[in-house]
Design a protein around this motif. Structure first.
Motif, short mmCIF file in Angstrom:
data_model
loop_
_atom_site.label_atom_id
_atom_site.label_comp_id
_atom_site.label_asym_id
_atom_site.label_seq_id
_atom_site.Cartn_x
_atom_site.Cartn_y
_atom_site.Cartn_z
N ILE A 62 26.20 70.91 -0.77
CA ILE A 62 27.39 71.69 -0.44
C ILE A 62 28.19 71.27 0.61
O ILE A 62 27.57 70.48 1.26
CB ILE A 62 26.74 73.17 -0.18
CG1 ILE A 62 26.05 73.36 1.01
CG2 ILE A 62 26.02 73.77 -1.16
CD1 ILE A 62 25.51 74.63 1.60
N TYR A 63 29.42 71.85 0.45
CA TYR A 63 30.39 71.35 1.57
C TYR A 63 30.52 69.85 1.72
O TYR A 63 30.96 69.26 2.53
CB TYR A 63 29.77 71.61 2.98
CG TYR A 63 29.53 73.31 3.33
CD1 TYR A 63 30.16 74.08 2.58
CD2 TYR A 63 28.56 73.55 3.97
CE1 TYR A 63 29.96 75.46 2.68
CE2 TYR A 63 28.26 74.95 4.28
CZ TYR A 63 28.78 76.09 3.66
OH TYR A 63 28.66 77.37 3.85
N SER B 2 33.15 67.08 1.19
CA SER B 2 34.65 67.19 1.22
C SER B 2 35.20 66.05 0.05
O SER B 2 34.53 64.93 0.33
CB SER B 2 34.87 66.82 2.69
OG SER B 2 34.58 67.75 3.51
N SER C 254 31.11 73.77 -8.41
CA SER C 254 31.99 74.80 -7.90
C SER C 254 33.09 74.19 -6.53
O SER C 254 32.42 73.19 -6.19
CB SER C 254 31.66 76.32 -7.49
OG SER C 254 30.79 75.95 -6.48
N LEU C 255 33.95 74.86 -6.69
CA LEU C 255 34.82 74.36 -5.21
C LEU C 255 35.01 75.81 -4.35
O LEU C 255 35.15 76.71 -4.66
CB LEU C 255 36.33 73.94 -5.45
CG LEU C 255 36.45 72.74 -6.30
CD1 LEU C 255 38.08 72.22 -6.55
CD2 LEU C 255 35.81 71.58 -5.77
N GLU C 256 34.97 75.36 -3.08
CA GLU C 256 35.13 76.60 -2.21
C GLU C 256 36.41 76.94 -2.01
O GLU C 256 37.26 76.30 -1.98
CB GLU C 256 34.31 76.15 -0.90
CG GLU C 256 32.94 75.49 -0.65
CD GLU C 256 31.96 76.67 -1.09
OE1 GLU C 256 32.06 77.62 -1.11
OE2 GLU C 256 30.63 76.11 -1.20
N HIS C 257 36.27 78.40 -2.04
CA HIS C 257 37.46 79.23 -1.69
C HIS C 257 37.68 79.13 -0.13
O HIS C 257 36.99 80.13 0.66
CB HIS C 257 37.76 80.55 -2.17
CG HIS C 257 37.49 80.28 -3.63
ND1 HIS C 257 38.72 80.17 -4.48
CD2 HIS C 257 36.63 80.59 -4.80
CE1 HIS C 257 38.25 79.98 -5.72
NE2 HIS C 257 37.07 80.45 -5.79
N LYS C 258 38.55 78.48 0.62
CA LYS C 258 38.48 78.30 2.14
C LYS C 258 39.48 78.97 2.88
O LYS C 258 40.74 79.22 2.33
CB LYS C 258 38.60 76.75 2.38
CG LYS C 258 37.37 76.20 1.71
CD LYS C 258 37.33 74.61 2.04
CE LYS C 258 38.66 74.01 1.34
NZ LYS C 258 38.54 72.29 1.67
N THR D 24 36.55 71.08 -1.56
CA THR D 24 35.14 70.81 -1.01
C THR D 24 34.40 71.45 -2.06
O THR D 24 34.32 72.73 -2.50
CB THR D 24 35.18 72.08 0.24
OG1 THR D 24 35.94 71.75 1.08
CG2 THR D 24 33.82 72.07 0.88
N VAL E 39 30.39 72.01 -4.41
CA VAL E 39 29.10 72.03 -4.58
C VAL E 39 28.69 70.95 -5.59
O VAL E 39 29.09 70.94 -6.89
CB VAL E 39 28.59 73.48 -4.87
CG1 VAL E 39 27.19 73.35 -5.18
CG2 VAL E 39 29.04 74.51 -3.78
#
Length: 556
Positions: free
Chosen positions: A194-195, A197, A251-255, A263, A265
């Motif tokens: 995860i995370y 970049s 997925s991509l994080e909603h930041k 970012t 997963v």
């Protein structure tokens, strides 16, 4: 206010504050002449101002997103990355054997600062690739170096680092990703990270993932971790990306910010990978990339500080509000606004000088093989990372304050700086971890590297600075004598004190080289040294008070 690359300021810090001339005087970096440095900084500044800065708002308003398993990047980012790659900026410090320029890290950091100020979300991509290049140069086999590094330098391929897992955040030793031998020299890598970049994009021919995983006979903890190169597409013998590897973006994080930087997963399902370095020695190899990234992230904080400061000063010089004692009649004539703006200038300068001093030390270590330079660079790395990112956050939030109510309105752009920079104090090791590293691993030499740096600072002829250096030496002696729990309890204020003493010293050096900087140096010393004293008092407070309350009492 449009971003303006601080080329002359970077030159001044390199030439008059951190002694870059020593780097240029070595055989290894003899090509880094003043003319070369000027040409590099000028061209990188032009790229940042004209090509990259217009992309910053685009990335914020039109985030990267996942579409049918494919990452779609923000408008203009593909062209922006191509401009970075075509300029050769990805391989500035890479070995010429594989197509790099072989230039000093200090110059790479200076260029990265300008690119990050222009568009931090995009700059994070080259930063990851640069770190991967350094890790491969230090630890990979000849075959992997020959295949991957030229493609990474050219920008045809991009690099990532895969450490974190859902159950293993900063505790990397708790990771579960496994690597099974395939019997042909490759490994089947399975697990989730995860995370990540820039875990994927739509403008590179290939994405090269450096993944931490465990071999079947691995010991528990960090000692049982190995490092693997796992490409998105498996290259053939000629380096052409071929069949898709068995990995995917879940997925991509909603930041909060950095919306233009995807970012991810990442899921690995028996993906084909190649061992980098020796079995079970993956942390040593990954730390090469992480240390590069830690200095780079400190520079990212500096990048945002510079951009947010310019934005705030531009507004303060135009906005008219209330009565002032004189001057142009803008809010910059209000004492409190001037206080905020000067705080920005003081800390931004200090963060830049710390980062560049760290880079110069790393360059000197590489050029001379002198362990003392390596120790200095290692000592300054956590300070550069933590103080640089803390400064970016503080300057960005002060920038909102200077804008007043308009700072809370997205259209002014002031808020984006704070949203984008906030994560820099978290990733590549939280700033608390940086401080623990400083008082732990970096003082394992009994404080020798710290004392050597303090001796250097004490040569400045200023009574207040010399007194602060003496006090910081005493606190360092106290730290060395304590157990780790007491060290860790005071680690953050100790790092903050060190950074402020360094910052005051750099301001005094600047004033000695250019008397017109004397007034700013006076303000800096008058503010930074008392702050350092307060932080030193907190650094020596120990852990007992922190644990006097039970967990239930804290939660009550």
């Amino acid at each position: 206010m449009p971003y303006r690359a601080p080329v002359s300021e970077l030159r001044f810090v390199l030439d008059h504050v951190v002694g870059f001339d020593r780097v240029a005087a070595t055989d290894r970096f003899a090509e880094a002449t003043p003319e070369t440095v000027e040409a590099i900084l000028t061209e990188a500044g032009r790229l940042s101002e004209e090509v990259l800065a217009p992309l910053n708002r685009q990335g914020d308003l039109h985030p990267a997103h996942l579409e049918n398993g494919v990452v779609r990047t923000s408008p203009g980012f593909a062209d922006g990355f191509a401009a970075i790659a075509e300029g050769g900026w990805l391989g500035m410090s890479a070995d010429p054997e594989h197509g790099g320029m072989g230039l000093p890290i200090a110059l790479t950091m200076a260029v990265n600062e300008m690119i990050g100020s222009a568009c931090l979300a995009l700059q994070l991509n080259p930063l990851m690739t640069q770190g991967q290049i350094e890790a491969l140069e230090a630890h990979a086999s000849k075959e992997i170096k020959a295949l991957y590094i030229p493609k990474l330098i050219s920008g045809e391929w991009c690099g990532t680092m895969n450490l974190t897992e859902p159950q293993a955040g900063s505790d990397v030793g708790a990771l579960r990703t496994k690597a099974e031998p395939n019997g042909d020299g490759t490994y089947a890598v399975t697990g989730q990270k995860i995370y990540i970049s820039w875990g994927d994009n739509d403008f590179s021919q290939n994405i090269c993932h450096l993944v931490l995983a465990r071999l079947p006979d691995a010991a528990p903890g960090t000692k049982g971790i190995s490092l693997f190169m796992v490409p998105k597409r498996i290259p053939d013998a000629d380096g052409t990306p071929g069949v898709a590897n068995t990995l995917s973006v879940v997925s991509l994080e909603h930041k909060l910010g950095l919306h233009g930087s995807p970012t991810a997963v990442m899921q690995y399902d028996g993906a084909t990978g190649w061992l980098v370095g020796a079995p079970h020695k993956g942390m040593a190899a990954m730390f090469t990339m992480m240390n590069n990234a830690r200095l780079g992230v400190g520079v990212q904080g500096l990048s945002v500080a510079e951009a947010a400061m310019q934005h705030a000063i531009g507004y303060a010089m135009e906005r008219r509000q209330g009565r002032t004692a004189g001057g142009a009649g803008t809010i910059l004539d209000h004492a409190d606004v001037r206080r905020m703006v000067l705080d920005m200038k003081i800390d931004t300068f200090a963060a830049r000088a710390i980062a560049m001093d760290c880079a110069v030390a790393l360059d000197m270590a590489k050029a001379t093989g002198d362990d003392a330079w390596a120790a200095r660079g290692a000592l300054l790395t956590p300070i550069a990372k933590a103080f640089g990112t803390d400064t970016g956050i503080e300057v960005a939030q002060q920038g909102i304050q200077v804008h007043g109510g308009m700072g809370f309105v997205e259209e002014t752009g002031a808020a984006q700086f704070l949203r984008d920079v906030r994560v820099t104090a978290i990733y590549e090791g939280t700033n608390g971890i940086q401080a623990m590293d400083l008082v732990g691993r970096k003082l394992m030499d009994g404080g020798a590297a710290a004392y050597a740096l303090l001796d250097d600072l004490a040569e400045t002829d200023h009574a207040g600075l010399q007194a602060a250096v003496s006090d910081l030496r005493s606190v360092t002696e106290w730290m060395v004598a304590q157990d780790m729990q007491d060290r860790f309890a005071g680690a953050v204020p100790y790092l903050a004190a060190f950074a402020r003493v360094l910052g005051a010293a750099y301001h005094l050096r600047a004033a000695a080289a250019d008397p017109t900087r004397g007034r700013l140096a006076q303000v800096a010393v008058a503010r930074m040294l008392p702050e350092a004293q307060a932080e030193m008092a907190k650094a020596r407070s120990g852990a007992a008070a922190l644990f006097a309350l039970s967990s239930d009492e804290i939660a009550a």
